[in-house]
Design a protein around this motif. Structure first.
Motif, short mmCIF file in Angstrom:
data_model
loop_
_atom_site.label_atom_id
_atom_site.label_comp_id
_atom_site.label_asym_id
_atom_site.label_seq_id
_atom_site.Cartn_x
_atom_site.Cartn_y
_atom_site.Cartn_z
N ALA A 1 0.87 -1.18 0.00
CA ALA A 1 0.00 0.00 0.00
C ALA A 1 0.90 1.22 0.00
O ALA A 1 1.99 1.20 0.58
CB ALA A 1 -0.88 0.00 1.24
N LEU A 2 0.44 2.28 -0.66
CA LEU A 2 1.12 3.57 -0.55
C LEU A 2 0.17 4.46 0.25
O LEU A 2 -0.99 4.66 -0.14
CB LEU A 2 1.40 4.15 -1.94
N ILE A 3 0.68 4.95 1.38
CA ILE A 3 -0.18 5.62 2.36
C ILE A 3 0.27 7.08 2.50
O ILE A 3 1.48 7.35 2.51
CB ILE A 3 -0.07 4.90 3.73
N ASP A 4 -0.70 7.99 2.64
CA ASP A 4 -0.32 9.40 2.79
C ASP A 4 -0.54 9.91 4.21
O ASP A 4 -0.57 11.11 4.45
CB ASP A 4 -1.07 10.26 1.76
N GLY B 1 4.09 6.62 3.27
CA GLY B 1 5.09 5.89 2.49
C GLY B 1 4.56 4.53 2.09
O GLY B 1 3.37 4.25 2.22
N PHE B 2 5.47 3.69 1.61
CA PHE B 2 5.07 2.34 1.21
C PHE B 2 4.98 1.46 2.44
O PHE B 2 5.87 1.47 3.28
CB PHE B 2 6.10 1.73 0.25
N LEU B 3 3.89 0.71 2.53
CA LEU B 3 3.78 -0.31 3.57
C LEU B 3 3.69 -1.65 2.85
O LEU B 3 2.82 -1.86 2.01
CB LEU B 3 2.53 -0.10 4.43
N TYR B 4 4.61 -2.52 3.19
CA TYR B 4 4.71 -3.83 2.56
C TYR B 4 4.25 -4.83 3.61
O TYR B 4 4.89 -4.97 4.65
CB TYR B 4 6.16 -4.01 2.15
N ASN C 1 7.07 -4.47 6.31
CA ASN C 1 8.26 -3.71 5.92
C ASN C 1 7.81 -2.30 5.57
O ASN C 1 6.67 -2.09 5.13
CB ASN C 1 8.95 -4.35 4.72
N CYS C 2 8.72 -1.34 5.74
CA CYS C 2 8.33 0.06 5.57
C CYS C 2 8.76 0.61 4.22
O CYS C 2 9.07 1.78 4.10
CB CYS C 2 8.89 0.88 6.72
N ARG C 3 8.77 -0.23 3.21
CA ARG C 3 9.36 0.10 1.90
C ARG C 3 8.81 -0.85 0.86
O ARG C 3 8.09 -1.79 1.20
CB ARG C 3 10.86 -0.10 2.02
N LEU C 4 9.21 -0.65 -0.39
CA LEU C 4 8.86 -1.63 -1.42
C LEU C 4 9.77 -2.86 -1.29
O LEU C 4 10.86 -2.76 -0.74
CB LEU C 4 9.07 -1.03 -2.81
#
Ligand code: AMP
Ligand code: GLY
Length: 425
Positions: free
Chosen positions: A195-198, A264-267, A283-286
């Motif tokens: 997910a990409l979260i704002d 940010g990205f949530l994996y 994970n806090c990234r792609l």
């Protein structure tokens, strides 16, 4: 817009490719990212110098590939300089940086995950007693960042006791093993959801499946990932709906409510169990190599997507995905994930890249003094192709792999087999 990409692996080459119509700087980048802009010799953990580069070069937006700078506070440093950055604050990045934090957070917010208990470095005897009560298999995890090596899946209590000793007494992972998570083993097929979260709202990227083990048939030691495909048919529409309602939304709402809004990205690394999807890890990234298949499946202005995430304006923005599938086969140096030789010339890159719907992402590559591309890391290339379906994407990716040669090259020949099995039922 001038964008700074932080990192230098296959994932960052895929980010550069997805942003190729922007003005790009990559730190430190690799031979692949150099094709889309300039590389600067600053390491991803050197936050002070990254801020300096971003200021000097009037960067409008930064995006971070790997977890280390995020856990170390790069978001705060860029925010203090007024430069928008896609990636969570260090407090929010604890979802990856501390497995103990993530587990307790999930319990508090009703997010499904494996049963567990957390022990600190003074509680070896308590941990051992708990372990002896658990039905094997059991999973022992160093809580902190251990570069994919801190997780031990133990088939017997004896093996688990040895693993516990390794983490808590021999301190094999240093401070990453100060806290230990002991959790029950989840049965099922793994999948990755991004997910990409704002901060408040989110968009979903295509789902993917990684291939973590070095050997065919998922055998041998864990690696960073030997290949991937997207979307992952094991995640049906119904399952994805459930993942959004029981995992993604409670996580972003919980983080915001607890004062650590997630941007940010949530994996979400998931196990699709018989009783529904459960979180194996956040994970806090792609992912890498998942980014190499997820980004080519987007049908969007990716610069705008990232800008909205950083600025908190995802609102009712829709992120469209392409039809079809993408597959990535990682070509690695023989010996990886153990020791391997470097510096071998790579041939056939142009021939591979000229094939239709194919992109060769660079990971461990560099230029030698004569300007030739040579191997410089464990995972060397992510050979990626798209197609009308998974079968075509895999066929194209392997046809491209056949064009590429370097000494001691190793790759798995069974990438995507599980995905094909779902499609053929
Ligand atoms: P992690 O770094 O937490 O993703 O763990 C690495 C790998 O270990 C995962 O991708 C899974 O294959 C495996 N693993 C971790 N936790 C569990 C679990 N509770 N049950 C089954 N497998 C697990
Ligand atoms: N491919 C697994 C990861 O990026 O963590």
């Amino acid at each position: 817009m001038r964008i700074l990409i932080v990192g230098g692996g296959g994932r960052e080459h895929a980010l550069a490719w997805a942003l190729r119509s922007s003005d790009l700087i990559t730190a430190p980048g690799n031979a692949g990212t150099a094709e889309f802009g300039c590389n600067v010799e600053v390491a991803p953990h050197d936050i002070e110098n990254l801020v300096a580069v971003a200021r000097e070069r009037h960067v409008d937006l930064a995006v971070v590939g790997s977890e280390v700078p995020l856990v170390c506070g790069i978001e705060e440093a860029f925010r203090a300089s007024g430069i928008p950055l896609v990636g969570p604050s260090s407090a929010a990045a604890r979802l990856e940086g501390s497995k103990a934090f993530a587990k307790v957070f999930m319990t508090r917010n009703g997010v499904p995950t494996a049963d567990y208990s957390v022990f600190d470095s003074d509680s070896f005897d308590k941990a051992l007693a708990y372990l002896r009560e658990c039905e094997p298999p059991v999973v022992i995890k160093a809580s902190g960042l251990a570069f994919g090596k801190g997780v031990m899946v133990c088939q017997t209590t004896q093996e688990a006791e040895a693993a516990l000793d390794h983490v808590m007494r021999a301190k094999a992972f240093g401070s990453a093993g100060q806290e230990v998570v002991i959790e029950s083993f989840l049965e099922g097929e793994e999948a990755s959801v991004f997910a990409l979260i704002d901060g408040d709202d989110y968009v979903l990227l295509p789902t993917a499946q990684d291939h973590k083990r070095i050997g065919e048939g998922d055998t041998g030691p864990n690696t960073g990932g030997m290949g991937a495909y997207a979307p992952a048919p094991v995640v049906t529409c119904e399952a994805l709906d459930r993942i959004c309602h029981t995992i993604i939304e409670p996580t972003l709402e919980g983080m915001a409510r607890e004062g650590n809004p997630y941007q940010g990205f949530l994996y979400a690394g998931l196990m699709m169990t018989a009783v529904g999807p459960k979180v194996v890890e956040f994970n806090c990234r792609l992912g890498d190599p998942e980014a190499q298949v997820v980004l080519p499946m987007l049908d969007a202005d990716f610069e705008e997507t990232l800008w909205r995430a950083a600025e908190g304006s995802l609102g009712n923005y829709r992120l469209s995905h392409k039809k079809g599938a993408a597959a990535c086969v990682v070509m690695a140096s023989g010996g990886y994930p153990g020791s391997y030789e470097k510096g071998f010339p790579i041939t056939g890159l142009k021939e591979a890249a000229s094939l239709s719907n194919t992109v060769v992402f660079h990971a461990g590559t560099s230029m030698d003094a004569g300007g030739a591309t040579v191997t410089s890391g464990g995972r060397v290339l992510g050979v990626t192709a798209t197609g009308i379906g998974l079968r075509e994407a895999l066929h194209r990716a392997y046809a491209a792999v056949d064009q590429i040669h370097f000494k001691q090259a190793y790759y798995r020949r069974d990438i995507g087999v599980r995905g094909l099995a779902h499609l053929e039922v």
